[in-house]
Design a protein around this motif. Structure first.
Motif, short mmCIF file in Angstrom:
data_model
loop_
_atom_site.label_atom_id
_atom_site.label_comp_id
_atom_site.label_asym_id
_atom_site.label_seq_id
_atom_site.Cartn_x
_atom_site.Cartn_y
_atom_site.Cartn_z
N GLY A 257 3.06 6.53 -11.10
CA GLY A 257 3.15 7.68 -10.18
C GLY A 257 4.29 7.58 -9.28
N ILE A 258 5.42 7.09 -9.74
CA ILE A 258 6.83 7.18 -8.94
C ILE A 258 7.27 8.51 -8.86
CG2 ILE A 258 9.04 6.20 -8.96
CD1 ILE A 258 7.03 4.08 -8.48
N LEU A 259 7.64 8.97 -7.63
CA LEU A 259 7.90 10.52 -7.80
C LEU A 259 9.24 10.54 -8.28
CD1 LEU A 259 7.54 13.40 -6.37
CD2 LEU A 259 8.54 12.43 -4.40
N TYR A 260 10.20 9.91 -8.04
CA TYR A 260 11.62 10.22 -8.86
C TYR A 260 12.07 9.08 -9.47
CZ TYR A 260 12.45 14.03 -5.69
OH TYR A 260 12.33 15.34 -5.01
N TYR A 261 12.33 9.14 -10.91
CA TYR A 261 12.68 8.15 -11.84
C TYR A 261 14.43 8.71 -12.22
CZ TYR A 261 13.36 5.45 -16.02
OH TYR A 261 13.90 4.57 -16.90
N VAL A 262 15.28 7.92 -11.69
CA VAL A 262 16.61 8.24 -12.08
C VAL A 262 17.11 7.28 -12.98
CG1 VAL A 262 18.96 8.13 -11.05
CG2 VAL A 262 17.03 8.97 -9.69
N ILE A 263 17.95 7.76 -14.15
CA ILE A 263 18.61 7.03 -15.03
C ILE A 263 19.85 7.30 -15.13
CG2 ILE A 263 18.48 6.27 -17.49
CD1 ILE A 263 15.88 7.74 -17.63
N TYR A 264 20.85 6.43 -15.24
CA TYR A 264 22.27 6.42 -15.06
C TYR A 264 22.81 5.54 -16.48
CZ TYR A 264 27.30 6.39 -14.16
OH TYR A 264 28.54 6.14 -14.22
N SER A 265 23.74 6.28 -17.35
CA SER A 265 24.19 5.72 -18.45
C SER A 265 25.72 6.17 -18.43
CB SER A 265 23.69 5.93 -19.75
OG SER A 265 24.33 5.43 -20.88
N SER A 266 26.82 5.37 -18.27
CA SER A 266 28.23 5.77 -18.19
C SER A 266 28.62 5.91 -19.37
CB SER A 266 28.84 4.76 -17.34
OG SER A 266 28.84 3.41 -18.20
N ARG A 267 27.89 5.31 -20.55
CA ARG A 267 28.28 5.56 -22.07
C ARG A 267 27.88 6.93 -22.78
NH1 ARG A 267 27.47 0.52 -20.49
NH2 ARG A 267 29.11 -1.15 -21.48
N ARG A 268 27.31 7.72 -21.89
CA ARG A 268 26.60 9.03 -22.67
C ARG A 268 27.92 9.77 -22.58
NH1 ARG A 268 20.89 11.42 -21.42
NH2 ARG A 268 19.81 10.28 -23.01
N ARG A 269 28.05 10.48 -23.92
CA ARG A 269 28.95 11.52 -23.97
C ARG A 269 28.33 12.94 -24.29
NH1 ARG A 269 30.98 7.75 -22.58
NH2 ARG A 269 32.76 6.22 -23.33
N ASN B 276 0.92 -1.24 0.07
CA ASN B 276 -0.03 -0.06 0.11
C ASN B 276 0.89 1.27 -0.09
OD1 ASN B 276 -2.65 1.17 -0.18
ND2 ASN B 276 -2.75 1.56 1.98
N VAL B 277 1.95 1.24 -0.50
CA VAL B 277 3.23 2.45 -0.65
C VAL B 277 3.76 2.10 -1.79
CG1 VAL B 277 5.06 3.42 0.34
CG2 VAL B 277 3.25 2.54 1.84
N LEU B 278 3.62 3.14 -2.84
CA LEU B 278 4.42 3.19 -3.89
C LEU B 278 5.96 3.62 -3.59
CD1 LEU B 278 2.39 5.30 -6.38
CD2 LEU B 278 3.36 3.09 -6.78
N PRO B 279 6.94 3.08 -4.36
CA PRO B 279 8.33 3.38 -4.10
C PRO B 279 8.45 5.05 -4.64
CG PRO B 279 8.09 1.32 -5.41
CD PRO B 279 6.70 1.81 -5.32
N THR B 280 9.27 5.56 -3.90
CA THR B 280 9.41 6.98 -3.91
C THR B 280 10.25 7.29 -5.24
OG1 THR B 280 8.81 7.28 -1.61
CG2 THR B 280 9.97 9.25 -2.68
N PHE B 281 11.35 6.42 -5.41
CA PHE B 281 12.59 6.59 -6.10
C PHE B 281 12.71 5.27 -7.07
CE2 PHE B 281 17.16 5.31 -6.46
CZ PHE B 281 17.64 6.51 -6.73
N VAL B 282 12.84 5.03 -8.13
CA VAL B 282 13.36 4.22 -9.01
C VAL B 282 14.70 4.43 -9.77
CG1 VAL B 282 12.61 3.06 -10.89
CG2 VAL B 282 11.05 3.18 -9.26
N LEU B 283 15.62 3.39 -9.77
CA LEU B 283 17.07 3.53 -10.57
C LEU B 283 17.01 2.55 -11.66
CD1 LEU B 283 19.90 4.58 -10.96
CD2 LEU B 283 20.34 2.93 -9.28
N GLU B 284 17.29 3.27 -12.84
CA GLU B 284 17.57 2.09 -13.99
C GLU B 284 19.21 2.43 -14.55
OE1 GLU B 284 16.20 -0.29 -15.20
OE2 GLU B 284 14.06 -0.07 -14.62
N VAL B 285 19.93 1.49 -14.45
CA VAL B 285 21.34 1.51 -14.91
C VAL B 285 21.28 1.07 -16.49
CG1 VAL B 285 23.78 0.82 -14.83
CG2 VAL B 285 22.26 1.32 -12.58
N VAL B 286 21.53 1.96 -17.44
CA VAL B 286 21.42 1.45 -18.82
C VAL B 286 22.47 0.50 -18.97
CG1 VAL B 286 21.37 2.35 -21.15
CG2 VAL B 286 20.44 3.84 -19.48
N SER B 287 22.07 -0.48 -19.87
CA SER B 287 23.19 -1.56 -20.11
C SER B 287 23.52 -1.46 -21.42
CB SER B 287 22.56 -2.82 -19.53
OG SER B 287 21.39 -3.22 -20.41
N PRO B 288 24.40 -2.32 -21.82
CA PRO B 288 24.82 -2.57 -23.38
C PRO B 288 23.57 -2.81 -24.17
CG PRO B 288 26.47 -3.65 -21.91
CD PRO B 288 25.28 -3.10 -20.98
#
Length: 260
Positions: free
Chosen positions: A124-136, A95-107
């Motif tokens: 309705g996730i409040l924060y959606y975080v995306i990380y990609s180390s391959r971005r230039r 009965n509680v939505l996650p407040t924060f979601v993380l996706e790590v971009v893969s190959p």
């Protein structure tokens, strides 16, 4: 708390699949969330009102496949409710939505910037975080915040998330023996929280410094004791010399007191 009215007869977490059986595409998808969780376990070690899931399914309907982010954080839930721990995260149980979601971009690109963004936004996730180390040419770390039902990319680095009481950012460091860019938690002033290894090293350095200070204090005390002993010995020699002089004067028939 969720506004949804879930039917009570829906299955529990124990009755639903606890994995989509899809392997991660990159070791970083385990290590990056693992570091964030390891820091939280120390930072929030006394709190029991949060849960950080890694590669765990989030169920929002029993007839639909679970959403499986690389990591998510829920606040206001039990950290664990029995020794078996959570097999998955079921919204009609929690009965509680996650407040924060993380996706790590893969190959293997998995629609992190398109379909998944829309999916988390609709949920309705409040924060959606995306990380990609391959971005230039674009930021490697993006923090999207839900504002009036739509995600808005947040400026700055690190990005402070007041509803969570943490900031998130990336910088080079060492974790698990690997030196590279990692994600970290930050305080409101932008100061990075230490990793468990860094905290151990810092504690060891403080203990060593305290030991060195104690040793220096002991040496100073010993030196002061030696100086006091030397002064006492010097005073004893002067007293002995004075006694010998007085004795000599008496032998010569001179009262030493008359010379004072």
């Amino acid at each position: 708390m969720l506004d949804y009215k879930f039917p009570r007869h829906w299955p529990s977490a124990d009755e639903l699949p606890d994995s989509d059986e899809t392997p991660v595409d990159n070791e970083l998808q385990e290590l990056i969330p693992g570091l964030l969780k390891a820091i939280l376990l120390i930072l929030w070690g006394e709190r029991m009102d949060w849960f950080f899931g890694i590669d765990m399914g989030i169920y929002y309907h029993p007839d639909k496949p679970a959403i499986v982010p690389d990591a998510f954080l829920s606040l206001g839930v039990e950290r664990f409710y029995d020794e078996e721990l959570r097999p998955s995260y079921v919204l009609w149980d929690e009965n509680v939505l996650p407040t924060f979601v993380l996706e790590v971009v893969s190959p293997t690109y998995r629609k992190e910037y398109t379909a998944k963004l829309e999916e988390y936004q609709a949920l309705g996730i409040l924060y959606y975080v995306i990380y990609s180390s391959r971005r230039r040419r674009k930021p490697r770390l993006e923090v999207h915040k839900l504002v009036n039902g739509k995600y808005e990319l947040q400026p700055g680095h690190p990005v402070w998330m007041p509803e969570i009481g943490l900031g998130i950012g990336c910088e080079r460091g060492n974790y698990s023996g690997v030196t590279r860019e990692w994600l970290y938690w930050y305080d409101a002033d932008g100061k990075r929280y230490l990793t468990p290894e860094e905290q151990v090293k810092e504690s060891a350095q403080r203990a060593q410094q305290e030991s060195q200070r104690a040793q220096q204090e002991s040496q100073r005390a010993q030196q002061e004791s030696q100086r006091a002993q030397q002064e006492s010995q010097r005073a004893d020699r002067l007293a002995q010399r004075s006694d010998r002089l007085a004795q000599r004067l008496r032998e010569l028939g001179i009262d030493p007191d008359t010379l004072s």
